[in-house]
Design an enzyme around this catalytic site. Structure first.
Site, PDB file in Angstrom:
ATOM      1  CD  GLU A 115      46.978  97.352  68.497  1.00 50.47           C
ATOM      2  OE1 GLU A 115      45.871  97.146  69.015  1.00 50.47           O
ATOM      3  OE2 GLU A 115      47.230  98.359  67.798  1.00 50.47           O
TER       4      GLU A 115
ATOM      5  CE  LYS B  38      42.342 103.091  69.061  1.00 43.18           C
ATOM      6  NZ  LYS B  38      42.215 103.226  67.583  1.00 43.18           N
TER       7      LYS B  38
END
Length: 412
Positions: free
Chosen positions: A223, A239
């Site tokens: 990420e 997410k």
């Protein structure tokens, strides 16, 4: 107590291997020259202190538009850039939020930067792990042994924390909160090969090791917390998680709960970037793209804004740290609840680790990250909680995220 920055020349005290986010063209011909460290008890503004240290060492971090337009130098002795690590607690300080419980790894700095210069050695350091980390004299892979894991909470404790978040959402205190657990295990032998296995997990966009006097951090993070390149500020929040099967992908794409949770964080990241000075309109370049990380499907978006005026690294760090996908929304209210319900601090996890170069900034969020210090290996895992969250499913999701790291550390 020392207040402010701690800087010193490199003398085999910090020996990074491949620094996460560093230019691939330079990784075999640059070497560390000096180090900055800041601990939570040192006082001062860590965002400003590390920015000042980097600027004093020749990196153009006061003007990130200039950074994005610079050419990368190649000459021997020239500054290549710096690794930069920011703990979750330091990020909370930068954001003005609650710091949380004490860290289980107090010997690891809360902010560390390692300045690199180009060399003509032509040889990369292989493990980057200090010999002080070797326990009981065993140095080869055959001497590596990992003891039983001790979790910071039970499955029931974790599930009860999820319920506390759901109660806070019902009261209207928060919309979403990321809940994280911690585990540690004793080890003997040289942790270097195991840490390198962590960095090579599939999907590790920021795979790399940063090691200090008697500690090391290994990340397999996929990420992007924040990237500055070609005149734009970019963040790529992740997410939403499912097993990396065809059915898991279909389930993730069809999940209204996962999409709603994801969109909340995208909105939070849009707000974070919009608060930056000197940036233009914020846009969502990509929304809910499903990508694979080591046996898991994860949903990722990209949010960006052009740099149109004055923007420095300190302002950037204050806006994006700690990352919205590992805090929740609203961010400061989420940090208050995290400090209340998590039994131990987040240490090196849920922070930032990456590269500040002469021509770009690229910091990964320290999810899928392990730390080694004082004869123990530490890791963290969790997930975002919304009103629709099922406590048992959230506990299982955290375990699924930790499983590839535990296997890599064990040598499986």
């Amino acid at each position: 107590m020392v207040h402010g920055k701690r800087g010193y020349d490199h003398c085999a005290t910090v020996t990074p291997a491949v620094p996460p986010g560093s230019p691939a063209s330079c990784q075999r011909r640059h070497g560390p020259s000096s180090v900055f460290e800041w601990f939570l008890g040192d006082g001062g503004d860590p965002a400003e202190l590390v920015t000042a240290w980097l600027a004093d060492n020749g990196l153009p971090v006061r003007d990130l538009l200039r950074t994005a337009n610079e050419n990368h130098p190649n000459g021997v002795g020239t500054i290549c850039g710096s690794s930069l690590y920011v703990s979750a607690a330091a990020g909370s300080v930068m954001a003005g939020g609650a710091v949380g419980r004490p860290t289980p790894v107090p010997g690891i700095p809360d902010v560390a930067a390692v300045l690199y210069r180009h060399t003509d050695a032509g040889e990369e350091r292989e493990s980057g792990v200090s010999e002080r980390l070797i326990r009981n004299g065993a140095s080869g892979p055959e001497g590596w042994s990992l003891g039983p894991w001790t979790d910071s909470w039970t499955r029931q404790d974790h599930a009860e924390a999820v319920e506390k978040v759901r109660a806070a959402i019902r009261r209207g205190d928060v919309y979403q909160v990321n809940v994280v657990g911690h585990a540690s295990a004793p080890y003997t032998g040289d942790p270097g090969p195991s840490l390198q296995r962590v960095t090579k997990l599939s999907g590790a966009r920021y795979g790399g090791v940063l090691a200090g006097r008697d500690w090391a951090i290994a990340t397999a993070s996929p990420e992007t917390l924040v990237e500055v390149r070609a005149g734009r500020v970019v963040t790529r929040p992740i997410k939403g998680t499912r097993p990396a099967t065809a059915a898991g992908r279909r389930e993730l794409l069809a999940s209204a709960k996962e999409r709603a949770e994801h969109v909340m964080i995208v909105d939070l990241e849009r707000n974070d970037l919009s608060r930056l000075p000197g940036v233009g309109p914020v846009r969502v370049d990509e929304l809910f793209a499903v990508r694979r990380w080591s046996g898991l499907w994860q949903a990722e978006s990209q949010v960006s804004a052009p740099i149109q005026g004055s923007l420095g690294l300190a302002e950037l760090l204050r806006a994006v740290c700690p990352g919205g996908s590992v805090t929740g929304a609203p961010k400061l209210a989420a940090l208050d609840l995290i400090a209340e319900i998590e039994p131990v601090g987040r240490g090196v996890a849920m922070g930032a680790l990456g590269w500040v170069g002469t021509d770009h900034v690229d910091l990964g969020l320290t999810i899928r990250t392990a730390a080694v210090t004082d004869g123990r290996v530490h890791l963290w895992a969790g997930g975002g909680i919304t009103w629709d969250s099922d406590p048992a499913a959230e506990v299982d999701e955290a375990a699924a995220k930790a499983a590839p790291l535990r296997a890599a550390l064990l040598g499986d």
